[in-house]
Design a protein around this motif. Sequence first.
Motif, PDB file in Angstrom:
ATOM      1  N   ALA A  78     -28.977 -24.167 -13.069  1.00  0.00           N
ATOM      2  CA  ALA A  78     -29.121 -23.759 -14.375  1.00  0.00           C
ATOM      3  C   ALA A  78     -29.625 -22.306 -14.483  1.00  0.00           C
ATOM      4  O   ALA A  78     -29.061 -21.301 -15.417  1.00  0.00           O
ATOM      5  CB  ALA A  78     -29.776 -24.696 -15.261  1.00  0.00           C
ATOM      6  N   LEU A 119     -22.746 -28.969 -15.291  1.00  0.00           N
ATOM      7  CA  LEU A 119     -23.584 -29.411 -14.063  1.00  0.00           C
ATOM      8  C   LEU A 119     -23.421 -30.880 -14.011  1.00  0.00           C
ATOM      9  O   LEU A 119     -23.998 -31.748 -14.896  1.00  0.00           O
ATOM     10  CB  LEU A 119     -25.105 -28.849 -14.353  1.00  0.00           C
ATOM     11  N   THR A 136     -25.464 -23.774 -19.621  1.00  0.00           N
ATOM     12  CA  THR A 136     -25.169 -24.967 -18.655  1.00  0.00           C
ATOM     13  C   THR A 136     -25.241 -26.316 -19.472  1.00  0.00           C
ATOM     14  O   THR A 136     -26.362 -26.395 -20.380  1.00  0.00           O
ATOM     15  CB  THR A 136     -26.226 -24.898 -17.592  1.00  0.00           C
TER      16      THR A 136
END
Length: 617
Positions: free
Chosen positions: A519, A502, A529
């Motif tokens: 997430a 991310l 994540t």
Amino acid sequence: MTVLPADGLPLAAEFADASPEQWQTLVEGVLRKSGKDVTGEAALEALSTTLEDGLTTRPLYTSRNGAPPAGLPGFAPFTRGGGPAGNAAGGWDVRQRHALTDPVRLNEALLADLENGVTSLWLGVGGPGGVPVTGLDRALDGVLLDLAPLALDAGGDSGAAAAELVRLYADRGVAPEAVRGGLGIDPLGGSARTGDTPDLTTAVEWAARCAGEYPGLRALSVDALPYHEAGGAAAQELGLSLATGVAYLRALTAAGLSVEAACSQLEFRYAATADQFLTIAKLRAARRLWARVAQVCGAPGAGAQRQHAVTSSVMMTRRDPWVNMLRTTLAALGAGVGGADAVTVLPFDAALGLPDAFARRIARNTSTILMEESHLARVVDPAGGSWYVESLTEELAVAAWAFFQEIERAGGLEAATASGLVAERLAAAWEKRSRDLARRKEPVTGVSEFPHLDEHPVEREAAPAAPSGGLPKVRRDEAFEALRSRSDAHLATTGARPKVFLAALGPASAHTARASFAANLFQAGGIETIHRPVTVDAATVADAFAASGAEIACLCSSDAVYEQEAAGVAAALVAAGAGRVLLAGRPGEVDGVDGHVFAGCDAVAVLSSVLDRLGVA
């Protein structure tokens, strides 16, 4: 000193009554501020929620949303309760379900339940999923049969199980008039589960015998759970229960029983879900509808439906099963408030196998707390008079009656089932609901929302095989459970879960909401994540991605930051080896981005494609 008027506190005496039109005007103003320039009925629609069966929950209910008079508890149409006192006299019957096949183990569990608050026992008997008929005597050793009502679930062994039970009553000196409970004979429900052709001979024989010899023993069960467990909506569940009950009335009256005697042999079983208001309305509507059937059959006084509510197995999850305790508490609350005569709370681990002693304890104590500490049973029909509940009861009753009429036009339940009509209608309802589940419009806490990837699995002894061959059995968690299972297999093989990087761009105020959303979504599919806030150049983003070991990246930030940085960061990520770059936000054209995740997207499809891209089988 102020002297209060005799009629109570004038809390709003100095304020003029607000009208629905004034409230609607205020709603229109709020919607305009949020970018929705709608007025009148459209404003109400914007705040309404669509339920199953095409029902709609509106944002405001007033006396204008009235329903037909619900009558009084204990009187036709029995909407408000089957008896004048409802459950206020002693609370609802706390009925625990047991499916142990070993008579000795079953006996231990039964005695433990009866010593700790359970007031009746629901036993699986015969077949692969119950105690052998020949073991019933040992299983009931020490059980005071004149005090503990029994409900049997024996499927194809119903006749043998019924004969053995009445033999035990006689051998143990229980007077026929003291016998309480039900034999649970349900050939139509059994056919729905197995696909076998139903034979009502045993049902008719035992109904006649119970009507003549055992006034407190009901021979037949009208079990609507097979239809609920196949994905049916509430109105379908009600409509099919009516069709089943009518089919049994026809068979019993043809065999010589009066309508009153035939009605006294039926107990109706319904699912209770965590949507407490829908559960309340369903049970109230069921009583009203059956009262109408009895009235049409010429026996209006026999229309007080005996109800057994069971917390839904469809809503039970295998991941984070502890949350099931909350679901079953809400379901039991709805069942109790809705006026169910008996309530079975499934243990929180029921979806994993045979419940252990702790889970059974929590299940039985759920009803105890609701009755003894929350005092839910002390008021008859506590939801009665609520404009919302009365309106929902009315709408649900109308929808259920329409479906019942459709079944009858098709020739009755047997003919409608044989033609495929029942299965088609249930499948269509489940397909629609599955879309909502996949898009997380109907969230499943601990599964599609707020999953816990590091949870320790709860292991239970395998449960006996359930009857199969007829209607399917569905679960709300099934699509996400399949994704999580793929992730688990990958973890077992490689030692690591699939990952997504991310890239949270810009300040925290810009990326926090979408990074949290992304997430949550990826973890629902078992995808770990790696969260790296980035406030520097694209090259640093690419270096962080390369160091993460991930193969897919997802950009997370505000639309304003995307306009300035998304294309450059996406290009840098691709150059660093990202096989795919996603963007958290509404779909749009962004260079280098080949997918979007956003509220309302098909999460199951997105997650499945990500796992495919990562080579997770």
